[in-house]
Design a protein around this motif. Structure first.
Motif, PDB file in Angstrom:
ATOM      1  N   ARG A 117       0.832  -1.211   0.000  1.00 33.89           N
ATOM      2  CA  ARG A 117       0.000   0.000   0.000  1.00 33.89           C
ATOM      3  C   ARG A 117       0.864   1.257   0.000  1.00 33.89           C
ATOM      4  O   ARG A 117       0.324   2.351   0.149  1.00 33.89           O
ATOM      5  CB  ARG A 117      -0.901   0.013   1.247  1.00 33.89           C
ATOM      6  N   GLY A 119       2.292   4.563  -0.710  1.00 38.76           N
ATOM      7  CA  GLY A 119       1.672   5.596  -1.529  1.00 38.76           C
ATOM      8  C   GLY A 119       2.482   5.945  -2.770  1.00 38.76           C
ATOM      9  O   GLY A 119       1.930   6.398  -3.771  1.00 38.76           O
ATOM     10  N   PHE A 126       4.812   9.151  -9.144  1.00 40.75           N
ATOM     11  CA  PHE A 126       5.995   9.126  -8.280  1.00 40.75           C
ATOM     12  C   PHE A 126       7.070   8.206  -8.864  1.00 40.75           C
ATOM     13  O   PHE A 126       6.738   7.173  -9.456  1.00 40.75           O
ATOM     14  CB  PHE A 126       5.639   8.584  -6.897  1.00 40.75           C
ATOM     15  N   ASP A 143       7.138  10.465   2.922  1.00 42.93           N
ATOM     16  CA  ASP A 143       6.111   9.935   3.806  1.00 42.93           C
ATOM     17  C   ASP A 143       6.369   8.457   4.043  1.00 42.93           C
ATOM     18  O   ASP A 143       6.007   7.625   3.226  1.00 42.93           O
ATOM     19  CB  ASP A 143       4.733  10.136   3.159  1.00 42.93           C
ATOM     20  N   ARG A 145       5.601   6.916   7.148  1.00 44.87           N
ATOM     21  CA  ARG A 145       4.933   6.520   8.394  1.00 44.87           C
ATOM     22  C   ARG A 145       4.453   5.081   8.336  1.00 44.87           C
ATOM     23  O   ARG A 145       4.533   4.352   9.317  1.00 44.87           O
ATOM     24  CB  ARG A 145       3.750   7.459   8.665  1.00 44.87           C
ATOM     25  N   ASP A 233      -5.094   2.819  12.620  1.00 47.01           N
ATOM     26  CA  ASP A 233      -5.523   4.203  12.850  1.00 47.01           C
ATOM     27  C   ASP A 233      -7.020   4.328  13.075  1.00 47.01           C
ATOM     28  O   ASP A 233      -7.487   5.327  13.606  1.00 47.01           O
ATOM     29  CB  ASP A 233      -5.128   5.082  11.660  1.00 47.01           C
ATOM     30  N   ARG A 234      -7.793   3.364  12.586  1.00 45.08           N
ATOM     31  CA  ARG A 234      -9.222   3.391  12.900  1.00 45.08           C
ATOM     32  C   ARG A 234      -9.655   1.971  13.236  1.00 45.08           C
ATOM     33  O   ARG A 234      -8.906   1.015  13.021  1.00 45.08           O
ATOM     34  CB  ARG A 234     -10.042   3.998  11.762  1.00 45.08           C
ATOM     35  N   ALA A 235     -10.871   1.836  13.718  1.00 42.89           N
ATOM     36  CA  ALA A 235     -11.273   0.572  14.329  1.00 42.89           C
ATOM     37  C   ALA A 235     -11.466  -0.545  13.316  1.00 42.89           C
ATOM     38  O   ALA A 235     -11.453  -1.720  13.678  1.00 42.89           O
ATOM     39  CB  ALA A 235     -12.558   0.782  15.132  1.00 42.89           C
ATOM     40  N   TYR A 237     -11.292  -1.573   8.734  1.00 41.33           N
ATOM     41  CA  TYR A 237     -10.964  -1.183   7.363  1.00 41.33           C
ATOM     42  C   TYR A 237      -9.753  -0.256   7.303  1.00 41.33           C
ATOM     43  O   TYR A 237      -9.808   0.865   6.816  1.00 41.33           O
ATOM     44  CB  TYR A 237     -12.179  -0.545   6.669  1.00 41.33           C
TER      45      TYR A 237
ATOM     46  N   MET B 687      -8.086  10.897  13.000  1.00 39.01           N
ATOM     47  CA  MET B 687      -7.499  10.136  11.887  1.00 39.01           C
ATOM     48  C   MET B 687      -7.325  10.857  10.560  1.00 39.01           C
ATOM     49  O   MET B 687      -6.525  10.420   9.748  1.00 39.01           O
ATOM     50  CB  MET B 687      -8.312   8.866  11.681  1.00 39.01           C
ATOM     51  N   PHE B 691      -1.237  13.453   3.494  1.00 44.55           N
ATOM     52  CA  PHE B 691       0.204  13.677   3.596  1.00 44.55           C
ATOM     53  C   PHE B 691       0.736  14.154   2.258  1.00 44.55           C
ATOM     54  O   PHE B 691       0.537  13.516   1.240  1.00 44.55           O
ATOM     55  CB  PHE B 691       0.906  12.394   4.035  1.00 44.55           C
ATOM     56  N   TYR B 699       0.508  14.471  -3.003  1.00 47.50           N
ATOM     57  CA  TYR B 699      -0.110  13.694  -1.924  1.00 47.50           C
ATOM     58  C   TYR B 699       0.232  12.208  -2.066  1.00 47.50           C
ATOM     59  O   TYR B 699       0.266  11.680  -3.184  1.00 47.50           O
ATOM     60  CB  TYR B 699      -1.620  13.885  -1.921  1.00 47.50           C
ATOM     61  N   THR B 700       0.446  11.569  -0.937  1.00 49.84           N
ATOM     62  CA  THR B 700       0.824  10.153  -0.968  1.00 49.84           C
ATOM     63  C   THR B 700      -0.317   9.232  -0.536  1.00 49.84           C
ATOM     64  O   THR B 700      -0.165   8.022  -0.547  1.00 49.84           O
ATOM     65  CB  THR B 700       2.019   9.884  -0.030  1.00 49.84           C
ATOM     66  N   SER B 703      -6.565   8.469  -1.547  1.00 52.34           N
ATOM     67  CA  SER B 703      -7.601   7.461  -1.787  1.00 52.34           C
ATOM     68  C   SER B 703      -8.360   7.252  -0.486  1.00 52.34           C
ATOM     69  O   SER B 703      -7.861   7.585   0.592  1.00 52.34           O
ATOM     70  CB  SER B 703      -6.987   6.138  -2.232  1.00 52.34           C
ATOM     71  N   LEU B 704      -9.556   6.695  -0.586  1.00 56.20           N
ATOM     72  CA  LEU B 704     -10.327   6.468   0.645  1.00 56.20           C
ATOM     73  C   LEU B 704      -9.841   5.232   1.387  1.00 56.20           C
ATOM     74  O   LEU B 704     -10.290   4.960   2.499  1.00 56.20           O
ATOM     75  CB  LEU B 704     -11.816   6.359   0.324  1.00 56.20           C
ATOM     76  N   GLY B 705      -8.943   4.462   0.788  1.00 62.67           N
ATOM     77  CA  GLY B 705      -8.319   3.363   1.525  1.00 62.67           C
ATOM     78  C   GLY B 705      -7.287   3.893   2.508  1.00 62.67           C
ATOM     79  O   GLY B 705      -7.152   3.396   3.620  1.00 62.67           O
ATOM     80  N   GLU B 706      -6.588   4.934   2.089  1.00 64.66           N
ATOM     81  CA  GLU B 706      -5.461   5.433   2.891  1.00 64.66           C
ATOM     82  C   GLU B 706      -5.756   6.752   3.597  1.00 64.66           C
ATOM     83  O   GLU B 706      -5.087   7.090   4.555  1.00 64.66           O
ATOM     84  CB  GLU B 706      -4.227   5.573   1.999  1.00 64.66           C
ATOM     85  N   HIS B 708      -8.027   8.179   6.006  1.00 72.24           N
ATOM     86  CA  HIS B 708      -8.985   7.536   6.904  1.00 72.24           C
ATOM     87  C   HIS B 708     -10.072   8.494   7.360  1.00 72.24           C
ATOM     88  O   HIS B 708      -9.776   9.544   7.910  1.00 72.24           O
ATOM     89  CB  HIS B 708      -8.257   6.996   8.138  1.00 72.24           C
ATOM     90  N   ILE B 709     -11.306   8.105   7.134  1.00 72.49           N
ATOM     91  CA  ILE B 709     -12.440   8.778   7.769  1.00 72.49           C
ATOM     92  C   ILE B 709     -13.087   7.739   8.693  1.00 72.49           C
ATOM     93  O   ILE B 709     -12.870   6.546   8.505  1.00 72.49           O
ATOM     94  CB  ILE B 709     -13.447   9.316   6.727  1.00 72.49           C
ATOM     95  N   VAL B 711     -15.166   4.929  10.434  1.00 72.67           N
ATOM     96  CA  VAL B 711     -16.105   3.883  10.031  1.00 72.67           C
ATOM     97  C   VAL B 711     -17.074   3.680  11.205  1.00 72.67           C
ATOM     98  O   VAL B 711     -16.875   4.225  12.286  1.00 72.67           O
ATOM     99  CB  VAL B 711     -15.365   2.567   9.693  1.00 72.67           C
ATOM    100  N   ALA B 713     -17.500   1.403  13.256  1.00 78.36           N
ATOM    101  CA  ALA B 713     -16.900   0.859  14.473  1.00 78.36           C
ATOM    102  C   ALA B 713     -16.191   1.927  15.302  1.00 78.36           C
ATOM    103  O   ALA B 713     -15.891   1.703  16.475  1.00 78.36           O
ATOM    104  CB  ALA B 713     -15.915  -0.254  14.106  1.00 78.36           C
ATOM    105  N   ASP B 714     -15.913   3.088  14.716  1.00 75.44           N
ATOM    106  CA  ASP B 714     -15.243   4.152  15.467  1.00 75.44           C
ATOM    107  C   ASP B 714     -16.216   5.012  16.265  1.00 75.44           C
ATOM    108  O   ASP B 714     -15.782   5.858  17.044  1.00 75.44           O
ATOM    109  CB  ASP B 714     -14.493   5.077  14.486  1.00 75.44           C
ATOM    110  N   THR B 768      -3.243  10.449  16.462  1.00 76.69           N
ATOM    111  CA  THR B 768      -3.107   9.048  16.040  1.00 76.69           C
ATOM    112  C   THR B 768      -2.422   8.231  17.142  1.00 76.69           C
ATOM    113  O   THR B 768      -1.792   8.803  18.046  1.00 76.69           O
ATOM    114  CB  THR B 768      -2.309   8.980  14.730  1.00 76.69           C
TER     115      THR B 768
END
Lengths: 326, 778
Positions: A117, A119, A126, A143, A145, A233-235, A237, B687, B691, B699-700, B703-706, B708-709, B711, B713-714, B768
């Motif tokens: 994954r 980036g 890139f 980046d 992290r 970072d989140r619960a 996905y 979250m 970046f 931006y690196t 996408s909505l995979g990386e 994070h907004i 979900v 469960a949060d 985070t």
């Protein structure tokens, strides 16, 4: 995305024969990662060979090993009673992956083949040595992290993104491959993925004409007592910041066998064998867990933004072992 | 009030028994069955597909573009670049053009070979299918002369400067009240803290999308995903050099916007031009990665807040400095200082903005622009003050409660903040909180409770609406507003039904078309108040006309009554003194042999309602303050978190939000909106972070995979309530709007809860796990 032809293979031989002659062709199972890569123009395949019809099915105990057919879906394996009871880390790793929709589509074989994954890899604008060998690795100064602290090179520090592979790495799983000649070979999962070195474009030992038939996991005491912990970072996905798969065989208060593998920190699923050795013959105490965890990150090479992983993964190992003994 | 004196009256706004009800969404069925058409869903005859090819570099020059391979692909109709794009009458690339276009728009690509930011369009490919256009785009080869870009204001090479004004001239770059430096120096308590806010992107579910069709050589219709059809109409018409009415903009449904669909963006006009070039309708939908570089974002920013207080905890001085990144062509900064200037009683205040130019797409308004990060700073610093002095955080806020607006000395039009605090504290169980930080533990979790204040202004705004009431008892209500998905269709149906005395299912409410009466952008929380007031006023116009008809009609029970003696009650015109005497509007209209009666109304909102002339003449930085009153919503958030003491993960486990925001038009959609805004704020708190590579200015994680907004469960069960509030100064309906306030203070409430849990203050968003874990190790 480029135009491509689509072929449905009804036998393994038919599929592998296509790839023998057309190395740019790609096998497609669930397609959850391949289509993303093609849509983002990271991979261009003139031909897709659909392998969903292949009979690589079944989740069963055979000769002391769990045999998971490569075409089984992540959700089916994760919820399978046998896996849940005797290989809990495998089940946990699967069910903490992705989302229910993706798990319903994605195959076990495809899961082991998923790509990083990072980036920089995922955006063709890139430079990236993995995608475009020789173009450079801006992640080293950029980046990083989410990138690896173990197993990286000057050319690449992309993290292997899987959860399942981490659990399988801990439990000494073997990948069963078959080539166009119908010849099968068994490769330990730990040897299936390779370090980036100077050739980060090469991620596994699989040959162009080979398919994953099944994954075999020895039914051991440490597999029965195994556990997977994922920090993110989140619960739900999200890919792991760090994760740990652990297994213990404890008898009479003494650890007879220990297994520790790490995710989110390595350029491949990372087995911490030095840490395991420290635990064998010892009591399952927090102090011993901590010492083992410290050994697991020896040699780590963190960058500017992923320094935290050195500590976080140790805490995750300790957490996983503690929860396992609780 | 400048509204024309009426010679009649209904029983007043919201008296029809429909406003406020928790009505289900009137557009819900259309949405879940796929019948609701979004801007990229119009299948027009001959429709073609546009795809943007964007720049691989962030700064430099295009040396050459090879479009031959792309142009040869089957189905490709055009490959448009800066070399062959049709010329526009005006572009925002010069000061004169920018001024004329009016709507915020800073820079139009495909006008020259210069590259200013990564993701800048360099070609627009049109083909007969989306797939063919996408593939052809990948075949366009661009040679660049690349220069080293500036990544952000933190880049040592960035040009950092003190702007005279920020945010399109709406906010002064420097403000001072009293003598803050001396007051701070003399203060018993002095706190200085620096806050960092990551880049955030709006990421609405529906991306930016345009479908353009030229109806005639000088007339174009644009189906556009925008928060304001009129604003888009004006900008597109100006750039094309057409009269405004020759451009029709239609937006029937929006899948969210959060501010990124408030301005005018390049892809819209480029699609209109492409449709002109190929002579067929063109549809262009931005991809998710393109959404990160096409419609703005919340800028990366650092705020330093210096706070002075007495040893009893009374504020004496606030000094706020903000530095943030802006684009090569814009002076945009969210106005963080505004909320800091008015949230608490404080005699001395100063704010200043600094901008650093970098090679980035411009930042823009994003939900609670300024108030969101500004409240993070002030509300964390107020918490610091409370802990330092051993005063309860809620108590320190009451101690500094502003009875009038400290920024201008005006009385509030209404303020229910004390009630919000009290009710929130009660529902949350604030009194059970241990005053000490870092000591409440549940197993491996540290438990913390935090709270913060919310506030958002009632901006000056105005709009119009048309109501046609039919004798058979139904009505058509029209205004050119937009519904972001928050419930405008539903609440306006209620407002009309309420004012006309008919059932909501007898109202057909239409919006989102420049052919309809002009309404403001749905942004800045102005839509609910402005549009509802417009509809209410239009209904009054209908009643006025019907009253006139009745008192002149020999057969009416109201014949020869004085108009001022007539009132309207649930659709009946009756005598004020004897309500049994009167008649239903249907009977009156049938007897007069008219099928319908039409009325129109202008709704004014904020200072424009209280002082229309003064607001109209005011300087852009002073418009909101033209009235006698200071107009704001207020609220309070209460948050409980559980922090994993080793791993640093934070989970929000309880949430209470109470707001006083004037009249609430629909209890259900309002609750949903507050929940949505709170989740939006929790996302930015824990979250959300885009970046940008510091060396390549790209931006690196686009996408909505990386990116994070939150979900499901949060997010825990959330408690939302409103304080009943009547405000006669803000608009005819007494509505303040709740789109933005719902996220103001949210990040601070979370951060304050994390502090209470751990005893460690994290001032860099998002909070985070790595930051929390590191803080606990110290």
């Amino acid at each position: 995305m480029n135009n491509f032809s689509y072929t449905q293979a009804s036998t393994a031989k038919e599929a592998t024969n296509i790839r023998k002659d057309a190395k740019d062709a790609a096998f497609i199972a669930g397609g959850t990662t391949l289509l993303d890569l093609m849509k983002a123009d990271i991979e261009q395949h003139p031909q897709l060979v659909d392998i969903n019809m292949l009979p690589f099915r079944g989740i069963e105990l055979n000769d002391g090993s769990l045999r998971i057919g490569a075409m089984e879906r992540m959700s089916d394996v994760g919820e399978n009673a046998l896996v849940l009871q005797q290989f809990p880390a495998v089940s946990e790793a699967l069910l903490l992956s992705a989302s229910p929709q993706l798990r319903n589509m994605a195959s076990i074989g495809g899961n082991l083949m998923q790509r990083t994954r990072c980036g920089y890899f995922r955006d063709t604008a890139f430079p990236c040595n993995k995608r475009n060998p020789g173009s450079g690795c801006p992640a080293q100064q950029g980046d990083n992290r989410n990138l690896a602290i173990l197993g990286g090179s000057q050319a690449c520090i992309a993290t292997n993104a899987g959860d399942l592979a981490v659990a399988l790495a801990a439990l000494d799983a073997v990948v069963l491959l078959e080539n166009a000649k119908g010849k099968q070979r068994r490769v330990p999962l730990l040897e299936f993925h390779v370090l980036p070195g100077t050739t980060p474009q090469r991620e596994t030992i699989i040959e162009a004409d080979e398919l994953i038939v099944a994954v075999l996991v020895p039914a051991t005491a440490q597999a029965r007592k195994s556990h997977y912990v994922k920090v993110r970072d989140r619960a739900s996905y999200a890919f792991a910041l760090v994760s740990a798969a652990v297994g213990l065989d404890v008898q009479g208060g003494q650890i007879r066998a220990a297994r520790i593998a790490l995710g989110g920190v390595g350029t491949k699923p990372w087995r911490a064998q030095e840490a395991e050795k420290l635990l064998v013959g010892k009591a399952a105490t927090e102090e011993n867990f901590r010492a083992a965890a410290a050994a697991a990150v020896r040699g780590a090479q963190p960058r500017e933004h992923n320094r935290f992983k050195v500590e976080m993964v140790q805490k995750t190992i300790v957490r996983a072992l503690q929860e396992l003994m609780a | 009030m400048d509204t024309e004196p009426t010679f009649f009256e209904t029983n007043g706004p919201g008296t029809g028994g429909v406003v406020g009800l928790p009505l289900d969404r009137v557009d819900g069925f259309a949405k879940v069955t796929g019948q609701a058409k979004y801007s990229a869903e119009y299948r027009l005859p001959g429709l073609t597909y546009g795809v943007l090819k964007t720049s691989a570099i962030a700064k430099g020059k295009i040396l050459s573009i090879d479009t031959a391979a792309a142009a040869k692909e089957p189905g490709v109709l055009a490959v448009l670049t800066h070399l062959n794009m049709p010329k526009l009458a005006k572009t925002p690339n010069d000061a004169e053009g920018k001024k004329a276009i009016g709507a915020p728009m800073g820079f139009l690509p495909l006008t020259s070979d210069q590259i200013h930011y990564a993701g800048q369009p360099v070609a627009l490919i049109v083909a007969d299918t989306f797939e063919r256009a996408t593939h052809a785009a990948s075949l366009v080869r661009v040679q660049y002369a690349e220069e080293k870009p500036i990544g952000s204001f933190l880049d040592p090479k960035a040009q950092v400067f003190d702007p005279e004004k920020v945010q399109d001239g709406k906010t002064p770059g420097h403000t001072r009240r009293g003598n803050p430096q001396d007051a701070l120096a003399a203060s018993a308590v002095q706190l200085t803290a620096t806050y960092v806010h990551a880049i955030n992107h709006h990421n609405p579910m529906e991306p930016g999308a345009t479908t353009a069709v030229w109806e005639a050589p000088d007339r174009v219709t644009v189906y556009e995903s925008t928060q304001g059809v009129t604003r888009t109409q004006k900008s597109v018409a100006t750039m094309l050099g057409l009269p405004q009415e020759q451009v029709r903009v239609i937006t029937k449904y929006l899948g969210g916007g959060f501010g990124c669909k408030g301005a005018s963006w390049p892809h819209t006009i480029l699609t209109v031009q492409a449709a002109k070039a190929v002579g067929r309708p063109v549809k262009l939908s931005l991809t998710r990665p393109q959404m990160f570089t096409s419609m703005g974002h919340r800028e990366d920013q650092t705020q330093t807040l210096k706070l002075g207080a007495t040893k009893e905890g009374k504020l004496t001085a606030l000094i706020h400095e903000k530095t943030s990144t802006t684009s090569p062509w814009d002076n945009y900064a969210e106005p963080n200082s505004k909320i800091i200037n008015l949230l608490y009683e404080c005699p001395n205040f100063e704010s200043s903005y600094q901008l650093g130019r970098a090679n980035v797409m411009t930042s823009t308004f994003m939900r609670a622009p300024g108030e969101a990060p500004g409240s993070f700073a002030i509300e964390c610093s107020m918490d610091d003050l409370a802990y330092q002095l051993g005063i309860d955080p809620l108590q320190i806020r009451l101690l500094n409660y502003a009875e009038k607006d400290p920024s201008n000395g005006k009385p509030w039009s209404s303020k229910s903040l004390k009630q919000c605090y009290a009710r929130g504290a009660e529902l949350f169980g604030w009194s059970k909180r241990n005053p000490k930080a870092g000591v409440t533990r549940e197993g491996r979790y540290l438990v913390g409770m935090g709270m913060a204040t919310a506030s958002y202004p009632v901006h000056n705004s105005q709009g119009t609406a048309r109501v046609r009431l039919y004798a058979d008892g139904h009505a058509v209500v029209q205004t050119g507003a937009t519904d972001l998905g928050t419930g405008t269709y539903t609440v306006m149906t209620q407002v009309a039904a309420d004012a006309l005395g008919i059932a909501p299912d007898k109202v057909r409410f239409e919006l989102g078309d420049t052919k309809l009466p002009t309404a403001p952008n749905s942004g800045g929380s102005v839509a609910a108040g402005t549009v509802s007031s417009s509809i209410y006023m239009a209904a009054q116009d209908v009643w006025q006309k019907l009253t006139k008809l009745a008192i002149q009609d020999k057969k009416s029970p109201l014949f020869k009554a004085k108009a001022t003696d007539v009132v309207v009650e649930k659709g009946r015109l009756v005598l004020k003194a004897n309500k049994a005497k009167g008649e239903d509007f249907a009977a009156l209209m049938k007897r007069a042999e008219i099928t319908d009666m039409e009325g129109s109304g202008a709704g004014k909102y904020g200072s424009g309602y209280e002082a229309a002339q003064a607001a109209a003449n005011a300087d852009p930085t002073k418009k909101d303050e033209a009235g006698e009153h200071s107009m704001h919503s207020f609220g309070a958030h209460f948050c409980e978190v559980k922090v994993d003491a080793e791993l640093g993960t934070v989970r929000v486990t309880r949430w209470v939000s109470i707001h006083g925001a004037g009249r609430i038009l629909n209890a259900k959609t309002a609750r949903s909106q507050i929940i949505g805004g709170s989740i939006f704020g929790i996302g930015s708190a824990l979250m959300e972070e885009t970046f940008r590579d510091p060396n390549l200015a790209r931006y690196t994680n686009a996408s909505l995979g990386e990116y994070h907004i939150p979900v499901n469960a949060d997010i825990p069960e959330m408690t939302v309530e409103f304080i009943d509030e009547h405000d006669p100064y803000i608009n005819a309906m007494g509505v303040k709007g709740i789109g933005e306030i719902s996220m103001v203070g949210v990040a601070a409430a979370v951060a304050n809860a994390v502090f209470h849990a751990t005893g460690k203050r994290i001032r860099s968003l998002p909070i985070t796990p790595d930051k929390v874990m590191n803080s606990l190790a110290v």
